[in-house]
Design an enzyme around this catalytic site. Structure first.
Site, PDB file in Angstrom:
ATOM      1  N   CYS B  97       0.713  -0.960  -0.034  1.00 29.35           N
ATOM      2  CA  CYS B  97      -0.011   0.170  -0.109  1.00 29.35           C
ATOM      3  C   CYS B  97       0.699   1.143  -0.126  1.00 29.35           C
ATOM      4  O   CYS B  97       1.561   1.407  -1.012  1.00 29.35           O
ATOM      5  CB  CYS B  97      -0.972  -0.157   1.315  1.00 29.35           C
ATOM      6  SG  CYS B  97      -2.279   0.911   1.055  1.00 29.35           S
ATOM      7  N   ARG B 131     -12.118   6.060  -3.727  1.00 31.55           N
ATOM      8  CA  ARG B 131     -10.995   5.358  -3.220  1.00 31.55           C
ATOM      9  C   ARG B 131     -11.441   3.828  -4.256  1.00 31.55           C
ATOM     10  O   ARG B 131     -12.551   3.566  -4.073  1.00 31.55           O
ATOM     11  CB  ARG B 131     -10.972   5.217  -1.839  1.00 31.55           C
ATOM     12  CG  ARG B 131     -10.489   6.368  -1.129  1.00 31.55           C
ATOM     13  CD  ARG B 131     -10.371   6.195   0.535  1.00 31.55           C
ATOM     14  NE  ARG B 131      -9.370   5.346   1.021  1.00 31.55           N
ATOM     15  CZ  ARG B 131      -8.123   5.661   1.083  1.00 31.55           C
ATOM     16  NH1 ARG B 131      -7.609   6.891   0.896  1.00 31.55           N
ATOM     17  NH2 ARG B 131      -7.201   4.779   1.607  1.00 31.55           N
ATOM     18  N   HIS B 199      -3.456  -5.915   0.967  1.00 30.35           N
ATOM     19  CA  HIS B 199      -3.321  -6.278   2.459  1.00 30.35           C
ATOM     20  C   HIS B 199      -4.352  -7.309   2.837  1.00 30.35           C
ATOM     21  O   HIS B 199      -4.838  -7.735   1.978  1.00 30.35           O
ATOM     22  CB  HIS B 199      -3.502  -4.832   3.326  1.00 30.35           C
ATOM     23  CG  HIS B 199      -4.581  -4.016   3.452  1.00 30.35           C
ATOM     24  ND1 HIS B 199      -4.951  -3.197   2.388  1.00 30.35           N
ATOM     25  CD2 HIS B 199      -5.624  -4.286   4.110  1.00 30.35           C
ATOM     26  CE1 HIS B 199      -6.206  -2.736   2.647  1.00 30.35           C
ATOM     27  NE2 HIS B 199      -6.603  -3.424   3.582  1.00 30.35           N
TER      28      HIS B 199
END
Lengths: 450, 248
Positions: B97, B131, B199
Site C-alpha cells: 500500500c 477510493r 493487504h
C-alpha cells in the site's frame, strides 16, 4: 404548509415502519429514509419540539453504552427520552427515532462520520466527543479525516457545550477551537499501565509534530501524555474518576469528581473502558445541569446496553455477550476477560458485512495473543471463521482448543455442549444481531428493539 | 541454503502500520520458527540509517497521509542508499500500500509531489475519483511457482499507480481494482523487490507467498521444509472466495 407536509410524511413513514415490523423485518432504515425524502428538514423541525432540547454522543468505542448510562441519568432527572437506543445512528435512524418516539429530551448517539451534519440539524445543547480509534478504514477512511471533520464541529457548534475526553489527545486537541469545553478523564495513577498496547494510535503535538510521551496508558492511546518539547499536555479534567477498583466481568467501583461534588458509585459493567463510559456520561450530564445525586443514581441503575457485556442465562448456564469491532475495543474486552479467572469457554464470531467492516485485517492488530495464556475451548464462527482460527494459530493459542464452525446456530449449540462453566460470546456487529436472535428464540434474551 | 537466518528489517512500524502490517511480520517469523530457522525482527524508525548488510528482508507497510509524508522525507534522506544496495544484493524488499507507493518514483497529491525512492518503475497520482476499496484476487507469474498462482487480499487506496514502460506487474487482476482500476495490473515486481496494494493482511491470506519471500531472502533454491498448512490453505480459499474467485 411545512408542518402539514411534515405531519403527512411522518404518518407515512410510521405506517411503512409498522408494515415492515409486521412483515418481520425489524431494524430497517427505510422509514427514516422515506421521511427525509418527503420532508428533508424533518430532523430540525422535529428536534425543535423537544422541550428540554437534546444532546449528542459520538466516539469510535462506547457510544451506545455511554448513551445508555446518560439515558438512566436523564430518567433519574425526570426526563422522558427520545433516544436511538438500538444504535441506528445515521440520518435515517435519527429521523425515524424523532418521528416514532414522544418525549421532552432527545439523546442521540451519532456515527462518527455523520456527526457534523447531524449537529447542524439537531442543534444540541451539548456534544460529547468520547474517543477516536482506528475503525473500519474501508468505510470511514483514515482517522485524520474524521479529526478534521470534528474540528469543524468544535469551531462552529454555536450554543452547544463541547464535552471532551482529556485523555485522548486526538479529542482534547479539539478544545483549542471550542468556546468553553468541559473535559473529563481518569485521575487514577494505579489504573492502566506504563506500557503502550499494540493498537495505540500515534498522537503527535500539533505545534512541533513530535510524538507525545506518556506517563500512563489507560485504554489504547488514552492516558496521561505531554509534548516532549513542552508545547502542551493533557488538560486537567473538570470531571474525573478516581479510586477505581475493577471486579472482573461483574463490574467496578470508583469515585466520580465533579466541580463542587464527588461521590462513590458502583457500576455493573466490566472493565476500565466502561469506567470511561461512566465518567463521560457524568460529564455530559453535568454540562446539561443535572444534579450529582441524579448522576449517581443513573450510573448505578445502568445495565449493559444491547450486546455490550450483556449477562444472560442459557440452558442454566451463565453467558456474556461482548461486542468486538476494532482492535482497541477488542483489546479491552480481552483484557477484562483474561483478568477474570472463572472457567469458561469462548465463542468468537467474525462476519464481514458492511456494518462489521468488509476488511478483516483488523483482527491482526488486536492482541489475541492474550488468549494463549488462558485455557478452555474456543469456537470460531461467522462468515470468516477460518481466518479467525488462523489468527488464533499465529497468536499462539493451542490448536487443540480451537474448533471452526461457521454456522452460528451450530456454534452456539457446540459451545453449550462443551462447557459447564460460563460461555463468553465475542461477536462482531452483525454476528451479535444474529446471536441475539438465536437467544431470543430460545427465550434467553428479550426482544432487541423493544 | 545460503543463509540460515531470516533477518527482517521493519521500516517505521510505529507510523506505517495502518492495515495490520504486523500480521505480515507475524506470519514470516512464525513460519521460520516452526521450521527451526532463526529469525530476527528489527525496527528501523525515523532518523535511523538503513544498513543494507543487516537484513535479507525489508518490509514497509502503509500509513495515513501525514505519517506517510514524514516517512517519505526520511526514506529519501536516511534509507534510500541502503534500500538500493539491498535490492542490488538480491535481498527481498516488500512494500504494501503506502510502502508500495513510496518505492516508486513519486506520489502526486494535487499540487504536491512527494518523491519516492525509485526502486520500482511506477508513478502514483491521488485521484479525485473514489477510493478503490474491496476484496481483490490477482494471478501471478513468479519464478518457481505455478503460473497463475493466486494472491488474495483487500485493497483500499486513493492513489492510482501507473507502471512505466518495461515495468512488470506483480500480477493481473482476476477480481477487484488493482493498480488503477483500469489497466488490469496489480502491484509491481523487479527481481526480489515487490510492491502491492494487497493487504488483508497479505501473508496470512497467502502463506505460499510468505514462503516464496522467505526462500528468496534465504536464497534457499531447494525450497523450504513443508509445514502443516491445512488451516492456511483454507484461509487462502476463504480470502479468494471473499473476492468472488474460486481457486483450483
Amino acid at each position: 404548509m411545512n408542518s402539514l407536509r411534515l405531519a403527512l410524511a411522518g404518518f407515512l413513514a410510521r405506517t411503512v415502519g409498522f408494515a415492515l415490523r409486521i412483515a418481520g423485518s425489524g431494524g430497517t432504515s427505510a422509514p427514516g429514509k422515506l421521511l427525509l425524502a418527503l420532508a428533508p428538514a424533518a430532523i430540525t423541525q422535529l428536534s425543535t419540539r423537544l422541550a428540554r432540547g437534546c444532546a449528542v454522543i459520538s466516539a469510535t468505542n462506547g457510544k451506545t453504552t455511554t448513551s445508555a448510562i446518560v439515558a438512566e441519568v436523564m430518567r433519574a432527572d425526570g426526563a422522558t427520552l427520545v433516544h436511538n437506543r438500538a444504535g441506528a445512528n445515521m440520518a435515517g435512524g435519527i429521523a425515524a427515532t424523532l418521528n416514532d418516539q414522544k418525549g421532552d429530551f432527545g439523546l442521540f448517539e451519532l456515527d462518527e462520520f455523520w456527526l457534523p451534519s447531524l449537529v447542524e440539524q439537531l442543534r444540541p445543547r451539548a456534544v460529547l466527543m468520547g474517543n477516536l480509534f482506528r475503525d473500519q478504514l474501508d468505510r470511514y477512511g483514515e482517522l485524520d479525516q474524521i479529526v478534521d471533520r470534528w474540528r469543524e464541529v468544535a469551531r462552529s457548534a454555536s450554543g452547544a457545550r463541547l464535552v471532551l475526553n482529556a485523555d485522548d489527545p486526538l479529542i482534547a486537541g479539539l478544545g483549542a477551537d471550542a468556546a468553553e469545553p468541559l473535559y473529563f478523564g481518569l485521575e487514577d495513577a494505579d489504573a492502566g499501565s506504563t506500557i503502550p498496547q499494540h493498537a495505540a494510535e500515534q498522537a503527535c503535538c500539533t505545534v512541533c509534530g513530535e510524538q507525545f510521551v506518556y506517563t500512563r496508558y489507560f485504554v489504547g492511546h488514552l492516558g496521561h501524555y505531554s509534548c516532549p518539547q513542552g508545547h502542551g499536555a493533557r488538560p486537567t479534567p473538570e470531571v474525573s474518576a478516581t479510586d477505581i477498583e475493577l471486579d472482573g466481568l461483574s463490574g467496578s467501583r470508583f469515585v466520580i469528581n465533579l466541580p463542587g461534588a464527588s461521590f462513590e458509585a458502583r457500576l455493573s459493567l466490566p472493565g476500565l473502558y466502561n469506567v470511561y463510559n461512566a465518567v463521560a456520561a457524568a460529564a455530559l450530564a453535568f454540562a446539561l445541569g443535572v444534579p450529582s445525586d441524579h448522576i449517581r443514581s443513573g450510573i448505578e441503575a445502568s445495565s449493559p446496553a444491547f450486546g455490550r457485556a450483556e449477562l444472560l442465562e442459557i440452558d442454566g448456564r451463565d453467558c456474556s455477550i461482548m461486542l468486538i469491532k476494532n482492535p482497541a475495543g477488542t483489546n479491552e474486552v480481552l483484557r477484562t476477560l483474561c483478568a477474570d479467572e472463572e472457567p469458561r469457554s469462548l465463542l468468537i464470531a467474525l462476519n464481514d458485512q458492511i456494518a462489521d467492516g468488509r476488511d478483516i485485517s483488523w483482527i491482526w492488530d488486536a492482541d489475541f495473543e492474550a488468549l494463549a495464556e488462558t485455557s478452555g475451548a474456543v469456537i470460531c464462527s461467522g462468515v470468516r471463521a477460518v481466518e479467525l482460527a488462523l489468527r488464533l494459530k499465529y497468536a499462539g493459542v493451542e490448536p487443540a482448543r480451537v474448533t471452526i464452525e461457521p454456522d452460528l446456530g451450530q456454534a452456539l449449540q457446540r459451545s453449550l455442549a462443551s462447557t459447564t462453566g460460563r460461555l463468553v460470546i465475542l461477536p462482531t456487529y452483525t454476528a451479535m444481531l444474529e446471536v441475539r436472535e438465536l437467544l431470543v428464540s430460545r427465550g434467553a434474551a428479550t426482544g432487541s428493539f423493544a | 541454503m545460503a543463509e540460515t537466518k531470516l533477518r527482517i528489517g521493519a521500516l517505521y512500524p510505529d507510523q506505517m502500520n495502518i492495515y495490520a502490517d504486523r500480521g505480515n511480520i507475524a506470519v514470516l517469523s512464525n513460519r521460520c520458527k516452526w521450521r527451526n530457522i532463526e529469525v530476527s525482527v528489527t525496527s528501523v524508525g525515523i532518523g535511523e540509517a538503513l544498513d543494507s548488510e543487516q537484513f535479507n528482508l525489508i518490509y514497509l507497510g502503509g500509513g495515513q497521509d501525514e505519517d506517510q509524508r514524514r516517512c517519505a522525507a526520511d526514506l529519501i534522506e536516511n534509507k534510500r542508499a541502503g534500500l538500493v544496495a539491498a535490492a542490488e544484493n538480491g535481498s527481498v524488499v516488500v512494500g504494501v500500500c503506502g510502502g508500495y507507493q513510496l518505492f516508486g518514483h513519486w506520489y502526486e497529491l494535487g499540487e504536491e509531489r512527494i518523491a519516492g525512492v525509485g526502486l520500482l518503475d511506477v508513478e502514483t497520482t491521488r485521484s479525485n475519483g473514489p477510493r478503490l476499496i474491496g476484496n481483490v484476487a490477482i494471478a501471478t507469474a513468479l519464478p518457481g511457482c505455478p503460473d497463475g498462482a493466486l494472491l488474495a487480499g483487500f485493497e483500499n487506496h486513493g492513489g492510482r499507480t501507473r507502471l512505466l514502460e518495461g515495468a512488470q506487474p506483480l500480477g493481473s487482476v482476476v477480481s477487484g481494482h488493482g493498480n488503477d482500476g483500469s489497466s488490469g495490473n496489480e502491484g509491481c515486481r523487479a527481481g526480489n523487490v515487490i510492491g502491492t496494494y494487497l493487504h488483508g493482511p497479505l501473508l496470512p491470506a497467502n502463506s505460499w507467498f510468505a514462503d516464496w519471500l522467505i526462500a528468496a531472502a534465504l536464497r534457499a533454491g531447494d525450497g523450504l521444509p513443508q509445514l502443516d498448512d491445512d488451516l492456511e490453505e483454507r484461509a487462502h480459499v476463504a480470502a479468494c472466495r471473499a473476492a468472488g474467485v474460486k481457486p483450483d
